[in-house]
Design an enzyme around this catalytic site. Sequence first.
Site, PDB file in Angstrom:
ATOM      1  N   LYS A  38     -25.272 -10.194  27.746  1.00 52.05           N
ATOM      2  CA  LYS A  38     -23.181  -9.979  28.459  1.00 52.05           C
ATOM      3  C   LYS A  38     -23.022 -10.889  28.173  1.00 52.05           C
ATOM      4  CE  LYS A  38     -20.653  -6.055  30.076  1.00 52.05           C
ATOM      5  NZ  LYS A  38     -20.760  -4.909  31.047  1.00 52.05           N
ATOM      6  N   SER A 114     -18.064  -0.881  28.861  1.00 52.82           N
ATOM      7  CA  SER A 114     -17.970  -1.829  28.724  1.00 52.82           C
ATOM      8  C   SER A 114     -19.161  -3.466  28.224  1.00 52.82           C
ATOM      9  CB  SER A 114     -17.003  -3.119  30.269  1.00 52.82           C
ATOM     10  OG  SER A 114     -18.324  -3.229  30.771  1.00 52.82           O
ATOM     11  N   SER A 138     -21.498   1.761  31.327  1.00 51.56           N
ATOM     12  CA  SER A 138     -20.582   0.290  30.470  1.00 51.56           C
ATOM     13  C   SER A 138     -22.522   0.023  29.822  1.00 51.56           C
ATOM     14  CB  SER A 138     -20.573  -1.155  31.315  1.00 51.56           C
ATOM     15  OG  SER A 138     -18.988   0.235  31.515  1.00 51.56           O
TER      16      SER A 138
END
Length: 409
Positions: A38, A114, A138
């Site tokens: 990420k 996210s 997330s």
Amino acid sequence: MTRSVDADALNAVVTPIPLEHQGESGFGPLAGMRIGVKDNIAVAGVTTTCGSAFFADGAPAEQDSPVVASLKAAGARITATLNMAEFAVGVTSQNSAFGGPRNPWDRRRVPGGSSGGSGAAVAAGIVDVALGTDTGGSIRLPASCCGVTGLRPSVSVVSNDGVFPVSPAFDAVGPLARSADDVRRVFEVLVGREVPPERAVRIAAPWPFVTSDVDPAIESALRRVVAILHDCDYEITDDPVPSADRAQDVVYTLIYSDLARLHSERLTTEPERFQPATLERISLGRRISDSQRAAAETDRDLFRAAMAEYFRTVDVVVTPTMPVDVPLISDDPSVIPISRRMGQLSYPWSLHIGPTMSLPIGFHPQTGMPMGAQLTAAPGRESRLFELAATIQRETDWHLRTPPGALRT
């Protein structure tokens, strides 16, 4: 013949990493495993953009974050940084730098957030495993939306050094993969020790959890999973989770007050550079008073004390990951209503300091989109989640199913 996924159409990858910079792949417990990271986690030589125009043209990171360094040392190949919600704020993965990633099962729908690029990249076979971060859901929400398995570890078990924060007291780094076994393998490297499965005995399946307003298909899927566990000789109870219906507001208060402080200068000097939905959410924190924050901290402590008592008699609790089907991507500039709804069942387990895992439990009969369940245990009891998830995945094949065009590994 292997069908190739259209990675560009998914918009899941931010920076592909050249082979010569991916790390050694010949030795170690993760030898040859392709891992995406990420884009709020530092990878040496790559700009950490956080999905934001503020950082998109920034200097490359000088060194790997500890989690990336440990994966490389274990033989993994770090093949890409992955798209995400701007500054890891929000569950629809909107951002101001590249546009949001899309769900490989239906590109009209959100991949969750996210860590949306992480969920999409694993589901599509672009990577074998992805690292995400989870503050309010997330990792778990993208895992559910994309039909993969994702772990939010116990708070502070995995290093957050080299990770751009949302709310340090809630942030957790964890892996997403197709199977619970691969999640366990990566988790063991991240914590530096083996985590042998530990059999859970007493499984709570409270209904309702937080709300009875849950898509009937998701409720039915969860009941099928509970029936599978009953048939596998687990003791099933319906012990209710105390104060779970208040947890989302407590977490919102604490996280958004942290966000407003973290981004105070950006909010003051260049608010127009934020993606509108991100700006809307971060700005919420400016209206939170010191007394409201103090009251939320008290409620947090009470909830955690209640959870410590709850897990004295319950080994694992099983709940839906989301109460609704995977939403369509919307042009509506306000994402707060759908974000609250998507995260309605994940936020209580963000207030808890123990681990939670989301895993696939089927596909929605009307849309074909994945559905997920959360398994939650006491702090430090990831071993119980791995054992229970492995049982479910031995008895089912939901985690093995892939979206059209997914790369085969």
